[in-house]
Write a protein that holds these residues in place. Structure first.
Motif, PDB file in Angstrom:
ATOM      1  N   VAL A  12      39.367  43.702  -8.775  1.00 32.39           N
ATOM      2  CA  VAL A  12      39.042  43.052  -9.863  1.00 32.39           C
ATOM      3  C   VAL A  12      40.014  43.310 -10.920  1.00 32.39           C
ATOM      4  O   VAL A  12      40.799  44.358 -10.567  1.00 32.39           O
ATOM      5  CB  VAL A  12      37.611  43.647 -10.535  1.00 32.39           C
ATOM      6  CG1 VAL A  12      37.775  44.942 -10.942  1.00 32.39           C
ATOM      7  CG2 VAL A  12      37.149  42.689 -11.798  1.00 32.39           C
ATOM      8  N   GLN A  13      40.396  42.553 -12.015  1.00 31.68           N
ATOM      9  CA  GLN A  13      41.389  42.630 -12.714  1.00 31.68           C
ATOM     10  C   GLN A  13      40.728  43.502 -13.946  1.00 31.68           C
ATOM     11  O   GLN A  13      39.631  43.592 -14.065  1.00 31.68           O
ATOM     12  CB  GLN A  13      41.723  41.244 -13.503  1.00 31.68           C
ATOM     13  CG  GLN A  13      42.577  40.454 -12.529  1.00 31.68           C
ATOM     14  CD  GLN A  13      43.230  39.269 -13.399  1.00 31.68           C
ATOM     15  OE1 GLN A  13      42.873  38.644 -14.208  1.00 31.68           O
ATOM     16  NE2 GLN A  13      44.322  38.782 -13.036  1.00 31.68           N
ATOM     17  N   ALA A  14      41.788  44.207 -14.721  1.00 34.10           N
ATOM     18  CA  ALA A  14      41.615  44.911 -15.693  1.00 34.10           C
ATOM     19  C   ALA A  14      40.713  44.334 -16.840  1.00 34.10           C
ATOM     20  O   ALA A  14      40.984  42.995 -17.048  1.00 34.10           O
ATOM     21  CB  ALA A  14      42.704  45.675 -16.352  1.00 34.10           C
ATOM     22  N   GLY A  16      37.450  43.487 -16.360  1.00 36.64           N
ATOM     23  CA  GLY A  16      36.516  42.763 -15.492  1.00 36.64           C
ATOM     24  C   GLY A  16      35.249  43.534 -15.253  1.00 36.64           C
ATOM     25  O   GLY A  16      35.260  44.789 -15.724  1.00 36.64           O
ATOM     26  N   LYS A  86      39.279  49.611 -15.865  1.00 35.88           N
ATOM     27  CA  LYS A  86      40.864  50.134 -16.029  1.00 35.88           C
ATOM     28  C   LYS A  86      41.298  50.378 -14.625  1.00 35.88           C
ATOM     29  O   LYS A  86      40.397  50.695 -13.765  1.00 35.88           O
ATOM     30  CB  LYS A  86      40.715  51.168 -16.707  1.00 35.88           C
ATOM     31  CG  LYS A  86      39.859  51.157 -18.337  1.00 35.88           C
ATOM     32  CD  LYS A  86      39.793  52.387 -19.097  1.00 35.88           C
ATOM     33  CE  LYS A  86      38.965  52.355 -20.242  1.00 35.88           C
ATOM     34  NZ  LYS A  86      39.158  53.767 -21.007  1.00 35.88           N
ATOM     35  N   PRO A  87      42.819  50.159 -14.685  1.00 34.20           N
ATOM     36  CA  PRO A  87      43.155  50.558 -13.445  1.00 34.20           C
ATOM     37  C   PRO A  87      42.908  51.992 -13.047  1.00 34.20           C
ATOM     38  O   PRO A  87      42.812  52.137 -11.808  1.00 34.20           O
ATOM     39  CB  PRO A  87      44.770  50.249 -13.720  1.00 34.20           C
ATOM     40  CG  PRO A  87      44.718  49.358 -14.965  1.00 34.20           C
ATOM     41  CD  PRO A  87      43.595  49.472 -15.543  1.00 34.20           C
ATOM     42  N   THR A  90      40.229  52.790 -10.191  1.00 30.08           N
ATOM     43  CA  THR A  90      40.439  52.550  -8.989  1.00 30.08           C
ATOM     44  C   THR A  90      40.143  53.558  -8.140  1.00 30.08           C
ATOM     45  O   THR A  90      40.795  54.922  -8.342  1.00 30.08           O
ATOM     46  CB  THR A  90      41.975  52.217  -8.778  1.00 30.08           C
ATOM     47  OG1 THR A  90      42.104  50.880  -9.439  1.00 30.08           O
ATOM     48  CG2 THR A  90      42.200  51.969  -7.304  1.00 30.08           C
ATOM     49  N   VAL A 112      41.001  48.150  -9.222  1.00 28.23           N
ATOM     50  CA  VAL A 112      41.228  47.379 -10.595  1.00 28.23           C
ATOM     51  C   VAL A 112      43.040  47.123 -10.619  1.00 28.23           C
ATOM     52  O   VAL A 112      43.602  48.200 -10.872  1.00 28.23           O
ATOM     53  CB  VAL A 112      40.670  48.140 -11.552  1.00 28.23           C
ATOM     54  CG1 VAL A 112      40.696  47.459 -13.057  1.00 28.23           C
ATOM     55  CG2 VAL A 112      39.626  48.367 -11.536  1.00 28.23           C
ATOM     56  N   CYS A 113      43.243  46.172 -10.744  1.00 27.42           N
ATOM     57  CA  CYS A 113      44.622  45.521 -11.231  1.00 27.42           C
ATOM     58  C   CYS A 113      44.930  45.207 -12.535  1.00 27.42           C
ATOM     59  O   CYS A 113      44.073  44.695 -13.253  1.00 27.42           O
ATOM     60  CB  CYS A 113      44.935  44.599 -10.009  1.00 27.42           C
ATOM     61  SG  CYS A 113      44.095  43.118 -10.415  1.00 27.42           S
ATOM     62  N   SER A 114      45.994  45.637 -12.998  1.00 26.39           N
ATOM     63  CA  SER A 114      46.597  45.416 -14.260  1.00 26.39           C
ATOM     64  C   SER A 114      46.924  44.106 -14.453  1.00 26.39           C
ATOM     65  O   SER A 114      47.295  43.345 -13.367  1.00 26.39           O
ATOM     66  CB  SER A 114      47.381  46.552 -14.830  1.00 26.39           C
ATOM     67  OG  SER A 114      48.432  46.475 -13.678  1.00 26.39           O
TER      68      SER A 114
END
Length: 114
Positions: A12-14, A16, A86-87, A90, A112-114
């Motif tokens: 998921v993106q940061a 999210g 947040k990243p 992860t 979680v990717c930034s």
């Protein structure tokens, strides 16, 4: 034999959200206090949140206001709603309970990717 099976992890993106589930079998779910933990490689497993059998909850400071632990006793299922990810969130996420001994699930990866 109590078994815990997590699901719902993913990428998921940061900013999210994800909702994790943990289905408990082989035991009497409604009497169990339940918890979520997480772990990154090379570090200890960290406490995230706990829910008492009667529903009282408590959280680690780093997730307060973002994560919500809940349970559905009719479905023998524990949940973790994670918002504003947040990243640094992860990790592999585990559910946990204890009767005469500790019981852990196999974990579900959250990235979680930034």
């Amino acid at each position: 034999q109590v078994q815990l099976v997590e699901s719902g992890g993913g990428l998921v993106q940061a900013g999210g959200s994800l909702k994790l589930s943990c289905v408990v079998s082989g035991g009497t779910f409604y009497i169990y206090d339940m918890a979520w933990y997480r772990q990154v490689p090379g570090k200890p497993r960290d406490f995230i949140a706990h829910i008492h059998r009667y529903g009282h909850t408590n959280y680690a400071d780093f997730v307060k206001g973002r994560f919500t632990i809940s349970r559905d006793n009719a479905q023998d299922t524990l949940y973790l709603q994670m918002n504003m990810l947040k990243p640094e969130d992860t990790a592999v996420y585990y559910c946990y309970t204890r009767d005469r001994r500790d019981h852990w699930g196999q974990g579900t990866q959250v990235t979680v990717c930034s």
